[in-house]
Design an enzyme around this catalytic site. Structure first.
Site, PDB file in Angstrom:
ATOM      1  N   ASP A  81       0.768  -1.227  -0.079  1.00 32.30           N
ATOM      2  CA  ASP A  81      -0.088  -0.021  -0.013  1.00 32.30           C
ATOM      3  C   ASP A  81       0.967   1.197   0.072  1.00 32.30           C
ATOM      4  O   ASP A  81       0.259   2.530  -0.041  1.00 32.30           O
ATOM      5  CB  ASP A  81      -0.980   0.105   1.289  1.00 32.30           C
TER       6      ASP A  81
ATOM      7  N   ASP B 177     -10.335  -5.573  11.532  1.00 26.47           N
ATOM      8  CA  ASP B 177     -10.343  -6.995  11.684  1.00 26.47           C
ATOM      9  C   ASP B 177     -11.437  -7.285  12.887  1.00 26.47           C
ATOM     10  O   ASP B 177     -12.209  -8.275  12.594  1.00 26.47           O
ATOM     11  CB  ASP B 177      -9.055  -7.383  12.576  1.00 26.47           C
TER      12      ASP B 177
END
Length: 742
Positions: A152, A455
């Site tokens: 990223d 998450d």
């Protein structure tokens, strides 16, 4: 995978590839303790209410109100934590029994591995390479294995590192097979093996040369043509023009290894290895790690579309080549049904100091609590070391949510080469920064948006949709990661978590309402315990200051020692800490690690959780704050590492989060001195001030590293003098206010 599960159902009686073991004695003890402790809490609240009604003054009334609020929060957090203790179970796998079912390579389901990295300076490319090599070397058919690396940060250095890794893999994988290597992270293997034979020595030299080339590139900060082999590699870096930045660049997808074409030195197929850097634009929001994972989910669907997905952080390497076989023991077991969505392994860490000074192992979060949730609907997703069923990202077990393109569906079979023009064009399309607009991605499809803790939120949403999970904690650690070795890194990480958790806690998906309705009371409370975790800052901050300032003022706020209500207070205190200690000891940990865990719990509460709660509040009110997504550094500074091993707290730099810690340390030390003076002046009468002295003394003992950093150290990790001066001034101001307050 459905065909394999059907065959498993036919052989279910003979396979027995996994088992679960509840602990009746522990369950009975936990439930009995909860009943007794809960009764004591009710008695405490009765005492609080009577104290409020009998307050002799306005000041006394407000003190009672603050103590009541603190104890309400503490009681809620304790009650919600009991959901982890009602039905804990321990599982065991027997992967050797799968041989009867999986006789040849074609019988194995395909596996896609997702590895995320974002910053080549905080997350050194060699760490990511070692993680990738450790899973590429799994004891699993390589033709069924694909590794996707999401960069990223869009770093050419990371791509170069993986070009080197692809060449090294052709030698490393057969070396591991031939020598039955278990530790397949090259760096960990060569560090732990000192008696090297000629073949191993040769392999180590190859690894060191690769490492040197990658680190040289990282030092230079760019990839020159002199480091590349051939025109194809040079062309791969053509997109890194002067306008290419980490925040604004086109999609880069590079197939480094293709299983059907690339072979190792023994002629065996190599796993697929694909580098991805999704398109970035300064005008588009990219949803941080969740956005990167969804990009990999779509790109992998166009290329391999494996029914099983493993997600890993860049520093979480495999420590057991048998891990996928352990996972198949659950995924292929027909007794677990078709609603098993994921298998979560615990996060464990290498390089932890002797007593885990920063409590980075987070034993409750990663080991104790997941075992308790496993006896309900299963553990939460913790961001790494988790094997998913791809189908789980497309609606509930009985309600398929179709994506906008059929080729992204979990039922789609990929037949073309992953380097074909058709596949690469589609992969570039779905990795574009505008692709998700007006789609269901991040909401009904894929990893969930709406929280910085993607998450936790993703696992929570999957379970509210009806998916179950399993906690797999084998004797041999499946994955190792790097623990933060800087106090500021720990605090920034926890602050980010606290903001993300509060985003869920105060949304329409709040576990205390939506979660309880969707999953039942105990599972809802389990997720609520995490979602409201930042609320610890309220009671810990109040108990770190209020009794101490009252003691300096000469106000008694707790029952005296011989009062029966004092027994209630001390029993609740000892009961909570005692239960926590027993849980630590039962999983094989030491008293020293438990003590540091408790110390860091209080430090996190009055720093990270406190500041995270403030930033969440400002964000909710539409007020801009200084928050931005911080990547936790995995780079190792030599001096920091030395102090960490010596178990010295690393204060080193100025941070606002250090201020409340040092103020609390100063105020508590002053209150202990004030209490001793009052006892001396009263001729030894200590009954009234004992409880307040006990609280202040407990904080003083916990704050020893702070005093050490303020006055006793002269290294680079001590508290900056300006911060010490500021904190002492603020502490004195608080004490002056306390002595003036009536």
């Amino acid at each position: 995978m459905e065909d394999i599960r059907a065959r498993a159902a036919a052989k279910a009686l003979s396979l027995n590839s996994q088992s679960q073991h509840p602990s009746p004695r522990a369950i009975t003890f936990n439930r009995l303790f909860a009943a007794i402790y809960g009764s004591a809490l009710l008695a405490l609240f009765y005492y609080h209410i009577t104290s409020l009604l009998k307050s002799p003054s306005l000041g006394s009334f407000f003190i009672s109100v603050f103590l009541f609020i603190s104890d309400v929060v503490l009681a809620f957090m304790w009650v919600s934590s009991q959901s982890f203790k009602m039905n804990p179970i321990r599982r065991r796998e027997f992967p050797e029994n799968l041989k009867e079912l999986l006789e040849k390579d074609s019988d194995f389901p395909a596996l896609d591995v997702f590895i995320c990295t974002a910053d080549p300076y905080k997350e050194p490319p060699m760490n990511v390479v070692n993680t990738a090599l450790s899973v590429m070397a799994y004891d699993y058919p390589t033709c069924k294995l694909s590794v996707y690396v999401s960069d990223d940060g869009g770093s050419a250095m990371t791509l170069f590192a993986f070009m080197e890794a692809a060449r090294f893999a052709a030698k490393w994988l057969p070396f591991c097979r031939k020598n039955d290597v278990v530790e397949r992270n090259p760096d960990a293997f060569f560090t732990s093996n000192h008696d090297l034979n000629s073949e191993t020595e040769e392999m180590k030299i190859m690894y060191e040369k690769m490492k040197m080339r990658v680190e040289n590139i990282c030092e230079k900060g760019k990839v020159g043509n002199e480091f590349l082999n051939g025109e194809e590699e040079c062309m791969a870096f053509n997109q890194w023009t002067t306008s290419f930045t980490p925040q604004h660049h086109p999609t880069v997808i590079q197939v480094l290894l293709e299983s059907s074409k690339n072979k190792d030195i023994e002629g065996e197929a190599l796993p697929n290895l694909i580098y991805i850097s999704r398109q970035k634009s300064v005008t588009s929001h990219h949803n941080f790690k969740a956005g990167a994972l969804n990009t990999m989910l779509r790109v992998s669907a166009t290329m391999t579309n494996a029914p099983i997905i493993l997600t890993l952080d860049c520093d979480t390497y495999s420590n057991d080549p048998q891990t996928p076989s352990r996972v198949l023991c659950y995924l292929l077991d027909p007794k677990l049904g078709n609603d098993l969505g994921y298998i979560q392994f615990p996060q464990k860490f290498r390089g932890v100091s002797k007593n885990d000074i920063y409590a980075g192992e987070l034993k409750h979060l990663f080991i104790i609590n997941p075992a308790g949730m496993d006896g309900l609907l299963g553990p939460n997703y913790v961001g790494t070391g988790c094997f998913f069923v791809r189908r789980a990202f497309f609606g509930g077990p009985t309600s398929l949510e179709s994506p906008e393109l059929y080729k992204l569906s979990p039922n789609h079979n990929v037949e073309s080469s992953i380097q074909s023009q058709e596949i690469l064009e589609l992969a570039h399309l779905v990795a574009g920064c505008e692709y998700e607009k007006n789609t269901k991605w991040g909401f009904k499809l894929g990893f969930k948006y709406g929280s910085l803790v993607e998450d936790y939120f993703t696992g929570y949403c999957l379970q509210t949709e009806g998916w179950k999970s399993v906690f797999c904690n084998p004797n041999r650690v499946a994955f190792y990661g790097n623990v933060p070795i800087s106090l500021l890194d720990v605090m920034n990480q926890v602050k980010r978590w606290s903001i993300g958790l509060l985003e869920v806690a105060f949304s329409k998906y709040s576990p205390i309402t939506f979660g309880v309705r969707s999953m039942g009371l105990l599972m809802g409370l389990s997720y609520a315990h995490y979602a409201f975790w930042p609320l610890w800052s309220i009671p810990v901050t109040l108990y770190a200051f209020l009794p101490q300032l009252a003691l300096i003022n000469g106000t008694h706020i707790f029952p005296k020692v011989w009062d029966p209500w004092f027994v209630v207070y001390i029993s609740l205190f000892l009961g909570a800490y005692g239960q926590n200690l027993v849980e630590f000891l039962l999983i094989g940990e030491t008293f020293g690690k438990w003590w540091n865990d408790q110390r860091m719990w209080s430090i996190r509460a009055i720093s990270s959780l406190f500041f995270g709660s403030i930033e969440f509040t400002l964000k909710s009110l539409g007020i801009n704050s200084s928050f931005h997504f911080n990547v936790t550094s995995k780079a190792m500074d030599e001096e920091q590492s030395k102090r960490y091993k010596q178990e010295l707290f690393e204060f080193g730099v100025f941070s606002p989060m250090f201020v409340p810690i040092t103020i609390a340390a100063t105020v508590n030390l002053a209150s202990v001195a004030a209490g001793l003076i009052k006892i001396w002046k009263s001729g030894g009468a200590w009954e009234h001030v004992f409880a307040q002295m006990l609280v202040a003394g407990f904080v003083v003992v916990n704050c020893w590293p702070v005093y050490e950093a303020m006055a006793l150290r002269n290294d680079g990790g001590k508290l900056p003098p300006k911060l010490t001066f500021l904190s002492v001034c603020l502490a004195l101001l608080l004490c002056f206010f306390a002595t003036s307050f009536c």
